[in-house]
Write a protein that holds these residues in place. Structure first.
Motif, PDB file in Angstrom:
ATOM      1  N   THR A  20     -87.085 -43.594  24.278  1.00  0.00           N
ATOM      2  CA  THR A  20     -86.003 -42.642  24.069  1.00  0.00           C
ATOM      3  C   THR A  20     -86.464 -41.193  24.079  1.00  0.00           C
ATOM      4  O   THR A  20     -85.649 -40.292  24.174  1.00  0.00           O
ATOM      5  N   GLY A  21     -87.752 -40.959  23.961  1.00  0.00           N
ATOM      6  CA  GLY A  21     -88.246 -39.590  23.909  1.00  0.00           C
ATOM      7  C   GLY A  21     -87.827 -38.895  22.631  1.00  0.00           C
ATOM      8  O   GLY A  21     -87.362 -39.516  21.674  1.00  0.00           O
ATOM      9  N   SER A  22     -87.959 -37.592  22.614  1.00  0.00           N
ATOM     10  CA  SER A  22     -87.672 -36.835  21.403  1.00  0.00           C
ATOM     11  C   SER A  22     -86.189 -36.530  21.244  1.00  0.00           C
ATOM     12  O   SER A  22     -85.767 -36.031  20.211  1.00  0.00           O
ATOM     13  N   MET A  23     -85.379 -36.839  22.258  1.00  0.00           N
ATOM     14  CA  MET A  23     -83.950 -36.542  22.181  1.00  0.00           C
ATOM     15  C   MET A  23     -83.227 -37.656  21.441  1.00  0.00           C
ATOM     16  O   MET A  23     -83.363 -38.827  21.764  1.00  0.00           O
ATOM     17  N   GLY A  24     -82.453 -37.273  20.440  1.00  0.00           N
ATOM     18  CA  GLY A  24     -81.595 -38.208  19.748  1.00  0.00           C
ATOM     19  C   GLY A  24     -80.212 -38.208  20.363  1.00  0.00           C
ATOM     20  O   GLY A  24     -79.946 -37.526  21.363  1.00  0.00           O
ATOM     21  N   LEU A  25     -79.293 -38.966  19.771  1.00  0.00           N
ATOM     22  CA  LEU A  25     -77.949 -39.075  20.312  1.00  0.00           C
ATOM     23  C   LEU A  25     -77.266 -37.722  20.405  1.00  0.00           C
ATOM     24  O   LEU A  25     -76.677 -37.378  21.444  1.00  0.00           O
ATOM     25  N   GLU A  26     -77.320 -36.944  19.344  1.00  0.00           N
ATOM     26  CA  GLU A  26     -76.650 -35.650  19.365  1.00  0.00           C
ATOM     27  C   GLU A  26     -77.277 -34.726  20.404  1.00  0.00           C
ATOM     28  O   GLU A  26     -76.579 -33.952  21.062  1.00  0.00           O
ATOM     29  N   ASP A  27     -78.591 -34.829  20.592  1.00  0.00           N
ATOM     30  CA  ASP A  27     -79.251 -34.026  21.627  1.00  0.00           C
ATOM     31  C   ASP A  27     -78.702 -34.370  23.011  1.00  0.00           C
ATOM     32  O   ASP A  27     -78.439 -33.485  23.834  1.00  0.00           O
ATOM     33  N   HIS A  28     -78.562 -35.679  23.270  1.00  0.00           N
ATOM     34  CA  HIS A  28     -78.032 -36.092  24.577  1.00  0.00           C
ATOM     35  C   HIS A  28     -76.586 -35.631  24.755  1.00  0.00           C
ATOM     36  O   HIS A  28     -76.203 -35.166  25.844  1.00  0.00           O
ATOM     37  N   LEU A  29     -75.784 -35.768  23.715  1.00  0.00           N
ATOM     38  CA  LEU A  29     -74.386 -35.342  23.818  1.00  0.00           C
ATOM     39  C   LEU A  29     -74.296 -33.834  24.043  1.00  0.00           C
ATOM     40  O   LEU A  29     -73.485 -33.356  24.851  1.00  0.00           O
ATOM     41  N   ASP A  30     -75.126 -33.054  23.344  1.00  0.00           N
ATOM     42  CA  ASP A  30     -75.152 -31.608  23.558  1.00  0.00           C
ATOM     43  C   ASP A  30     -75.569 -31.272  24.983  1.00  0.00           C
ATOM     44  O   ASP A  30     -74.999 -30.368  25.622  1.00  0.00           O
ATOM     45  N   GLU A  31     -76.572 -31.995  25.499  1.00  0.00           N
ATOM     46  CA  GLU A  31     -77.040 -31.755  26.861  1.00  0.00           C
ATOM     47  C   GLU A  31     -75.953 -32.119  27.869  1.00  0.00           C
ATOM     48  O   GLU A  31     -75.797 -31.442  28.899  1.00  0.00           O
ATOM     49  N   ALA A  32     -75.196 -33.173  27.581  1.00  0.00           N
ATOM     50  CA  ALA A  32     -74.098 -33.553  28.477  1.00  0.00           C
ATOM     51  C   ALA A  32     -73.058 -32.439  28.548  1.00  0.00           C
ATOM     52  O   ALA A  32     -72.550 -32.103  29.635  1.00  0.00           O
ATOM     53  N   VAL A  33     -72.739 -31.852  27.407  1.00  0.00           N
ATOM     54  CA  VAL A  33     -71.797 -30.732  27.388  1.00  0.00           C
ATOM     55  C   VAL A  33     -72.367 -29.561  28.180  1.00  0.00           C
ATOM     56  O   VAL A  33     -71.669 -28.911  28.975  1.00  0.00           O
ATOM     57  N   ALA A  34     -73.665 -29.291  27.996  1.00  0.00           N
ATOM     58  CA  ALA A  34     -74.308 -28.181  28.713  1.00  0.00           C
ATOM     59  C   ALA A  34     -74.315 -28.420  30.220  1.00  0.00           C
ATOM     60  O   ALA A  34     -74.197 -27.464  31.007  1.00  0.00           O
ATOM     61  N   GLN A  35     -74.455 -29.677  30.638  1.00  0.00           N
ATOM     62  CA  GLN A  35     -74.427 -30.000  32.064  1.00  0.00           C
ATOM     63  C   GLN A  35     -73.033 -29.888  32.656  1.00  0.00           C
ATOM     64  O   GLN A  35     -72.871 -29.898  33.878  1.00  0.00           O
ATOM     65  N   GLY A  36     -72.024 -29.798  31.804  1.00  0.00           N
ATOM     66  CA  GLY A  36     -70.652 -29.841  32.287  1.00  0.00           C
ATOM     67  C   GLY A  36     -70.211 -31.246  32.649  1.00  0.00           C
ATOM     68  O   GLY A  36     -69.260 -31.427  33.421  1.00  0.00           O
ATOM     69  N   ALA A  37     -70.904 -32.250  32.101  1.00  0.00           N
ATOM     70  CA  ALA A  37     -70.576 -33.639  32.400  1.00  0.00           C
ATOM     71  C   ALA A  37     -69.253 -34.028  31.743  1.00  0.00           C
ATOM     72  O   ALA A  37     -68.887 -33.508  30.684  1.00  0.00           O
ATOM     73  N   ASP A  38     -68.541 -34.939  32.391  1.00  0.00           N
ATOM     74  CA  ASP A  38     -67.307 -35.488  31.835  1.00  0.00           C
ATOM     75  C   ASP A  38     -67.560 -36.790  31.092  1.00  0.00           C
ATOM     76  O   ASP A  38     -66.801 -37.151  30.189  1.00  0.00           O
ATOM     77  N   VAL A  39     -68.621 -37.532  31.507  1.00  0.00           N
ATOM     78  CA  VAL A  39     -68.902 -38.865  30.975  1.00  0.00           C
ATOM     79  C   VAL A  39     -70.372 -38.967  30.612  1.00  0.00           C
ATOM     80  O   VAL A  39     -71.236 -38.447  31.335  1.00  0.00           O
ATOM     81  N   ILE A  40     -70.653 -39.626  29.496  1.00  0.00           N
ATOM     82  CA  ILE A  40     -72.025 -39.997  29.140  1.00  0.00           C
ATOM     83  C   ILE A  40     -72.022 -41.481  28.797  1.00  0.00           C
ATOM     84  O   ILE A  40     -71.054 -41.996  28.222  1.00  0.00           O
ATOM     85  N   GLN A  41     -73.098 -42.187  29.174  1.00  0.00           N
ATOM     86  CA  GLN A  41     -73.193 -43.636  28.986  1.00  0.00           C
ATOM     87  C   GLN A  41     -74.226 -43.953  27.906  1.00  0.00           C
ATOM     88  O   GLN A  41     -75.403 -43.637  28.064  1.00  0.00           O
ATOM     89  N   ILE A  42     -73.777 -44.589  26.822  1.00  0.00           N
ATOM     90  CA  ILE A  42     -74.623 -44.912  25.681  1.00  0.00           C
ATOM     91  C   ILE A  42     -74.709 -46.435  25.530  1.00  0.00           C
ATOM     92  O   ILE A  42     -73.684 -47.117  25.548  1.00  0.00           O
ATOM     93  N   VAL A  43     -75.928 -46.947  25.383  1.00  0.00           N
ATOM     94  CA  VAL A  43     -76.120 -48.381  25.199  1.00  0.00           C
ATOM     95  C   VAL A  43     -76.320 -48.666  23.709  1.00  0.00           C
ATOM     96  O   VAL A  43     -77.276 -48.190  23.102  1.00  0.00           O
TER      97      VAL A  43
END
Length: 584
Positions: A211-234
């Motif tokens: 998973t690296g150093s990024m946690g869930l909130e980090d990924h969600l923040d990065e998704a917003v920064a990318q302008g993504a509409d969808v993120i996939q979480i397992v």
């Protein structure tokens, strides 16, 4: 095949909270719901005694109904012993009732008792009712206003039919960096892959290779920064995880269901429900390789394992999955897809229950409805082939094809087919979707297929149908899937990248997805000590000659592989080389 593409939220008196159907392409436009014709179902328990009860069913119609078929899914263990004024049947928890002619019509605005019955078991009202294939939502509603969605309010927003349609999907920068560093990897490094929360610490970031150093909130923040509409979480941390394997066993022991709920699911729900993610559609892939094990790998089957017997008996797979789906499904910005195995695992539909995987698995999924408050509306769809290798389609042969005087799936001497009703994921998902609807799920559920490693290109890929009249030779020369046996799941040698992620490839498929990040191992080729709870599974040993669960065939695994989730440059290179469609 026509598949209805409107997704609806349930509104049945005394059963669930109303919400409106979504029609926009992105979550931000989901408030522009349309009014639709309505109906309302009252499920009235008129008396009860011991383990039995009597009930009647009343339907109120906004528009005239001329002929009706009503369906629902009972709580697990509830059965009907007799009924009147209805042509009815029950399969597992799934109930279907039809009019008997004289009671076929319900006028506009009329409330009519259509039938009654006597049942045993739980008298709790089912969570979802459909009439003539449409979910009964209650009376028609006017269009909603453009009030902002509050993810903390389950009724605060509407979910779109397909979260992937017209959407930009999040690219995990950690996987992308690894892929781009490989020769030729930059050609696919921009593809979206799943973010795996395979331990509680992964929610917060744990500096692991998985998973690296990024946690869930980090990924969600990065998704917003990318302008993504969808993120996939397992979502992947059940107690007693992967009971029929060892390579991806988890951190929680078989009985630690409270830890799963309180320390794992609840924090994920809290983070995903933060207001700053209101416009981000969060796809949750729920607990791969779990529930079908309770069908295929439990006693009295020869394929049973002690761990799977434990998980069936303690109920913690059912408890954990239903809890996760209910809690995550209550958020306005989440889309839950439950893992449904793949055709090479549960593709057998047989009138003999001892050999039926297909119908039994769908019934097991249906039995979750009502557990922990989970409703059919909490399930947006199902996913097949997660982290697996089953071919998307087999263009050069069919399972019911006659070769050598006998249909291939009726040939007792054809080990690759082995009586399976399917040979590809497209056909499997289309049929499984219909079976899931028959077991209580909404008629507009969508399917996902993980195509990250099922391309089977390269030099061994056939270019046409075999001319052999010997069934074994015919299938071996015609099939794309080059595994020794379709139950082989660990680091399969010769596999290639499959179709690139895309939305709406077929009417019943929401998307092809890469949930398993290509290049990440399924398990170590030999025992490797680790602090992630990952065991060594002989199916990952290239020298292993198999067991009853893979028909005693060689494992087909690659050598020199790290523990599950860790990166293998050699495997990534092979996936690139054998990609189909080829990587340009």
């Amino acid at each position: 095949m026509h598949v209805p593409r409107r997704r609806r939220r349930l509104a049945v008196t005394g059963v669930a909270v109303a919400a409106l159907a979504a029609t926009g392409l992105t979550f931000a436009s989901a408030n522009q719901a349309l009014a639709e014709e309505g109906c309302e179902v009252d499920y009235n328990v008129t008396s009860s005694w011991g383990s039995g009860f009597q009930a009647n069913v009343v339907v109120t119609a906004d528009e005239p109904i001329n002929g009706w078929e009503i369906k629902w899914n009972f709580p697990s263990g509830t059965t009907i012993s007799s009924a009147w004024n209805v042509d009815w049947s029950q399969s597992g928890t799934a109930f279907t009732g039809g009019d008997v002619g004289w009671n076929a019509s319900i006028s506009s605005g009329q409330s009519r008792e259509i039938f009654g019955f006597i049942g045993s078991g739980s008298s709790t009202a089912p969570g979802t009712f459909t009439i003539n294939g449409d979910v009964c939502n209650g009376p028609s509603q006017p269009p909603t206003t453009d009030e902002p969605t509050d993810p903390g309010n389950p009724g605060g927003g509407d979910k779109v039919d397909n979260p992937y349609s017209g959407s930009q999907v999040y690219v995990n920068p950690q996987w992308s960096e690894r892929a781009a560093a490989e020769p030729g990897g930059d050609a696919v490094a921009d593809q979206p892959t799943g973010v795996w929360l395979d331990r509680t610490s992964a929610i917060y970031g744990n500096d692991s290779p998985t998973t690296g150093s990024m946690g869930l909130e980090d990924h969600l923040d990065e998704a917003v920064a990318q302008g993504a509409d969808v993120i996939q979480i397992v979502i992947y941390n059940l107690p007693g995880r992967d009971c029929a394997a060892l390579a991806s066993n988890g951190e929680l022991a078989a009985g630690e269901i409270d830890e799963y709920k309180n320390d794992y699911i609840d924090p994920i729900v809290e983070i995903q429900g933060l207001a700053k993610y209101a416009d981000l559609k969060i796809v949750n892939v729920i607990e791969i390789d779990s529930l079908p094990n309770l069908v295929t790998n439990v006693s009295p089957r020869e394929t049973a394992t002690a761990n799977c017997d434990t998980m069936k008996n303690n109920g913690n797979y059912v408890d954990g999955v239903s809890y996760a789906v209910a809690e995550l499904g209550a958020l306005a910005n989440t889309y839950n897809y439950i893992d449904a195995g793949h055709h090479g695992w549960i593709g057998w539909a047989d009138t003999n229950a001892q050999y039926d995987n297909f119908n039994a698995s769908a019934a097991l999924f249906g039995s979750l409805i009502g557990e922990n408050g989970m409703t059919a509306d909490d399930v947006h769809g199902f996913i097949s082939n997660t982290a697996n290798y089953s071919a998307l389609e087999e263009p050069y042969w069919a399972v019911n094809q006659n070769v050598g005087g006998q249909a291939l799936n009726q040939n007792p001497n054809l080990p690759w087919v082995d009586w399976n009703d399917f040979n590809n994921e497209k056909d499997f998902t289309e049929a499984m979707r219909e079976e899931l609807i028959d077991n209580g799920f909404n008629e507009d559920i969508g399917m996902l297929i993980d195509t990250s490693r099922n391309g089977w290109g390269g030099d061994y890929r056939p270019t046409g149908t075999s001319t052999s009249t010997d069934p074994v030779t015919f299938v071996d020369e015609s099939r794309l899937d080059q595994r020794f046996q379709k139950g082989n799941w660990c680091n399969q040698a010769g596999a290639g990248l499959g179709e690139r992620p895309q939305a709406d490839p077929e009417p019943w498929i929401d998307a092809y997805v890469w949930i398993k990040p290509p290049g990440e191992s399924d398990g170590s080729s030999e025992l490797i000590d680790n602090d992630e709870g990952k065991g060594f599974d002989e199916m990952c040993d290239p020298d292993y000659q198999g067991n009853i669960r893979n028909g005693n065939n060689p494992s087909g695994a690659r050598d020199d592989m790290p523990i599950s989730g860790h990166w293998s440059s050699e495997q990534f290179q092979e996936l690139l080389e054998n990609a189909y469609p080829p990587v340009n």
